[in-house]
Design an enzyme around this catalytic site. Structure first.
Site, short mmCIF file in Angstrom:
data_model
loop_
_atom_site.label_atom_id
_atom_site.label_comp_id
_atom_site.label_asym_id
_atom_site.label_seq_id
_atom_site.Cartn_x
_atom_site.Cartn_y
_atom_site.Cartn_z
N VAL B 64 24.42 -56.99 79.99
CA VAL B 64 24.52 -58.26 79.26
C VAL B 64 25.61 -59.18 79.82
O VAL B 64 25.68 -60.35 79.46
CB VAL B 64 24.75 -58.07 77.73
CG1 VAL B 64 23.61 -57.31 77.08
CG2 VAL B 64 26.10 -57.45 77.42
N ASN B 90 23.86 -56.94 69.82
CA ASN B 90 24.73 -55.88 69.33
C ASN B 90 25.66 -55.32 70.39
O ASN B 90 26.72 -54.78 70.07
CB ASN B 90 23.84 -54.76 68.74
CG ASN B 90 24.60 -53.47 68.53
OD1 ASN B 90 25.33 -53.32 67.55
ND2 ASN B 90 24.47 -52.54 69.48
N SER B 150 32.30 -58.68 63.74
CA SER B 150 33.18 -57.60 63.28
C SER B 150 34.10 -58.14 62.20
O SER B 150 34.42 -59.35 62.19
CB SER B 150 34.03 -57.09 64.44
OG SER B 150 35.08 -56.26 63.96
N TYR B 163 39.65 -58.90 71.40
CA TYR B 163 38.43 -58.48 70.68
C TYR B 163 38.16 -59.44 69.52
O TYR B 163 37.03 -59.91 69.33
CB TYR B 163 38.61 -57.05 70.20
CG TYR B 163 37.42 -56.47 69.47
CD1 TYR B 163 36.27 -56.09 70.17
CD2 TYR B 163 37.44 -56.30 68.09
CE1 TYR B 163 35.18 -55.55 69.50
CE2 TYR B 163 36.35 -55.75 67.41
CZ TYR B 163 35.22 -55.38 68.12
OH TYR B 163 34.14 -54.85 67.46
N ILE B 196 32.99 -48.14 61.46
CA ILE B 196 31.72 -47.41 61.51
C ILE B 196 31.82 -46.22 62.45
O ILE B 196 32.44 -46.32 63.53
CB ILE B 196 30.58 -48.35 62.00
CG1 ILE B 196 30.61 -49.71 61.25
CG2 ILE B 196 29.21 -47.69 61.85
CD1 ILE B 196 30.44 -49.65 59.75
N1 LIG Z 1 31.97 -49.06 65.36
C1 LIG Z 1 32.61 -49.94 64.63
O1 LIG Z 1 33.45 -49.58 63.78
C2 LIG Z 1 32.34 -51.41 64.77
C3 LIG Z 1 32.99 -52.28 63.89
C4 LIG Z 1 32.75 -53.64 63.99
C5 LIG Z 1 31.89 -54.13 64.94
N2 LIG Z 1 31.28 -53.26 65.78
C6 LIG Z 1 30.37 -53.84 66.80
O2 LIG Z 1 29.11 -53.21 66.74
C7 LIG Z 1 28.49 -53.23 68.02
C8 LIG Z 1 28.01 -51.83 68.38
O3 LIG Z 1 29.13 -50.99 68.42
P1 LIG Z 1 29.06 -49.40 68.39
O4 LIG Z 1 30.13 -48.96 67.49
O5 LIG Z 1 27.68 -48.94 68.18
O6 LIG Z 1 29.56 -49.11 69.88
P2 LIG Z 1 29.17 -47.99 70.95
O7 LIG Z 1 28.75 -46.76 70.28
O8 LIG Z 1 30.34 -47.96 71.88
O9 LIG Z 1 27.90 -48.63 71.68
C9 LIG Z 1 28.00 -49.79 72.42
C10 LIG Z 1 26.63 -50.16 72.93
O10 LIG Z 1 26.77 -51.36 73.71
C11 LIG Z 1 26.19 -51.16 74.97
N3 LIG Z 1 26.84 -51.97 75.99
C12 LIG Z 1 28.16 -52.08 76.26
N4 LIG Z 1 28.37 -52.91 77.30
C13 LIG Z 1 27.13 -53.32 77.69
C14 LIG Z 1 26.69 -54.19 78.74
N5 LIG Z 1 27.54 -54.79 79.56
N6 LIG Z 1 25.35 -54.39 78.86
C15 LIG Z 1 24.47 -53.79 78.02
N7 LIG Z 1 24.85 -52.96 77.03
C16 LIG Z 1 26.16 -52.74 76.87
C17 LIG Z 1 26.32 -49.68 75.24
O11 LIG Z 1 25.31 -49.28 76.14
P3 LIG Z 1 25.57 -48.56 77.58
O12 LIG Z 1 27.01 -48.16 77.64
O13 LIG Z 1 24.62 -47.43 77.59
O14 LIG Z 1 25.21 -49.63 78.57
C18 LIG Z 1 26.05 -49.11 73.86
O15 LIG Z 1 24.68 -49.02 73.62
C19 LIG Z 1 29.52 -53.81 68.98
O16 LIG Z 1 29.27 -55.17 69.21
C20 LIG Z 1 30.82 -53.63 68.22
O17 LIG Z 1 31.82 -54.56 68.62
C21 LIG Z 1 31.47 -51.93 65.73
#
Ligand SMILES: NC(=O)c1ccc[n+]([C@@H]2O[C@H](COP(=O)([O-])OP(=O)(O)OC[C@H]3O[C@@H](n4cnc5c(N)ncnc54)[C@H](OP(=O)(O)O)[C@@H]3O)[C@@H](O)[C@H]2O)c1
Lengths: 78, 255
Positions: B64, B90, B150, B163, B196
């Site tokens: 992305v 996402n 977020s 962030y 999360i």
């Molecule tokens: N977990 C939390 O507490 C939390 C809280 C607030 C907001 N969020 C937001 O929720 C979203 C998902 O987070 P998550 O917790 O599920 O994180 P995660 O488990 O670290 O997963 C991140 C996802 O993003 C993908 N990704 C990262 N860089 C990418 C790139 N350059 N191109 C394509 N795909 C990419 C990764 O895929 P690959 O590495 O396989 O490419 C993976 O599928 C994020 O935007 C995060 O900021 C999360």
């Protein structure tokens, strides 16, 4: 020369009579062809000619003649 | 009364769907009947998720951060389906640092992944939605763009200026696109998750983890499903009059 097919798409998208669609008709030179109408026109061109235009080409499409020139890049003669 | 959300016939693209929140959104959408394109950078991981989801999912691998790769992916979507109804932005990364130690590379990578990508996918996505957003009688069928922001983007946090900035920008983008695209029947909303349980939060040091947990009024960590269910609502016709909103899904977290 602006051919029939291109003329029809422009006329329908901009809501103008076909005779108003000439080669030198330019973007933003008339109120009917503003930025909102431009996006409607792009969708109509894409639908008619079955292409997806690059953003740069959408921005460069400054006249009817230019539109034809751009479509030529996508192997579309119109 | 049972309410069942049916996304049959809808085409969705979920970025960052290889794991965590994105993978769960893809699962929930596929279960609701949508055809889901799942994105991430690793084709193999995406294939595994697609096998789990059966015929309702297929991989669309791209980075992305690369606008050219985004364009090519949408051209592929255009050729293959000519249709997009739901776009979930996402994909995201978290990279904390005190302001004095923030590097240029970190700023660029974080904004490219979390923010700029949202503009580019929305640009191509909304064009595709506009084309498929009218039914045969010319009525707007509509599309739904869901941006994952977020809680940090809303209230900020110590050590998270980069962030937080990247996620606050997503809210501005959401509110602007909601206004711009409403006339085309495209709704644009954001979800602001709290804390999360995913890979992103598993690496946090223990003391910080405890501190975060104690700030959650509901006293439990959120699950990817909590976010996916909200995304399902926003994607569905139940939310047909909801646009420009930021929905906090955080169990009453206070930062
Ligand atoms: N977990 C939390 O507490 C939390 C809280 C607030 C907001 N969020 C937001 O929720 C979203 C998902 O987070 P998550 O917790 O599920 O994180 P995660 O488990 O670290 O997963 C991140 C996802 O993003 C993908 N990704 C990262 N860089 C990418 C790139 N350059 N191109 C394509 N795909 C990419 C990764 O895929 P690959 O590495 O396989 O490419 C993976 O599928 C994020 O935007 C995060 O900021 C999360």
């Amino acid at each position: 020369m602006t051919t029939e097919r291109l003329k029809v798409v422009f006329a329908e998208a901009l809501g103008l009579p076909a005779e108003k669609i000439t080669d030198d008709l330019a973007y933003n030179s008339i109120k009917e062809w503003d930025s909102t109408a431009h996006m409607i026109l792009v969708a109509a061109l894409e639908d008619t000619f079955d292409v997806m235009l690059d953003t740069d080409d959408i921005i460069d499409m400054s006249s009817v003649a230019k539109a034809r020139e751009i479509l030529k890049k996508y192997d579309i003669e119109c | 009364m049972t309410i069942q959300i049916d996304l049959t016939g809808k085409v969705a693209l979920v970025t960052g769907a290889s794991r965590g929140i994105g993978a769960e959104i893809a699962r929930v959408f596929a279960r609701a009947g949508a055809h889901v394109f799942v994105n991430g950078r690793n084709e193999q991981t995406l294939q595994e998720l697609c096998s789990e989801l059966g015929g309702n999912a297929e991989p669309l691998a791209f980075d992305v951060c690369d606008p050219k790769a985004i364009k090519e992916a949408f051209q592929k979507l255009f050729k293959q389906t000519k249709q997009l109804d739901i776009l979930v932005n996402n994909a995201g990364i978290l990279d904390d640092a005190l302001i004095g130690m923030v590097t240029e590379a970190q700023v660029e990578r974080t904004f490219a992944t979390n923010t700029f990508s949202v503009l580019y996918t929305s640009q191509y996505g909304s064009r595709l939605m506009q084309r498929s957003s009218r039914d045969s009688s010319g009525n707007a069928k509509g599309g739904s763009i869901i941006n994952v922001s977020s809680i940090i983007g809303r209230v900020g946090n110590h050590g998270q200026a980069v962030y937080a900035g990247s996620k606050a920008a997503v809210i501005g983008i959401t509110q602007s696109l909601a206004k711009e695209l409403a006339g085309s029947g495209i709704r644009v909303n954001a979800i602001a998750p709290g804390f999360i349980d995913t890979d992103m939060t598993r690496t946090i040091p223990e003391d910080k983890y405890k501190e975060r947990m104690s700030s959650i009024a509901m006293k439990r960590i959120g699950t990817p499903e909590d976010i996916a269910n909200t995304a399902l609502f926003l994607a569905s016709d139940l939310a047909s009059y909801v646009t420009g909103q930021v929905i906090g899904v955080d169990g009453g977290m206070l930062i």
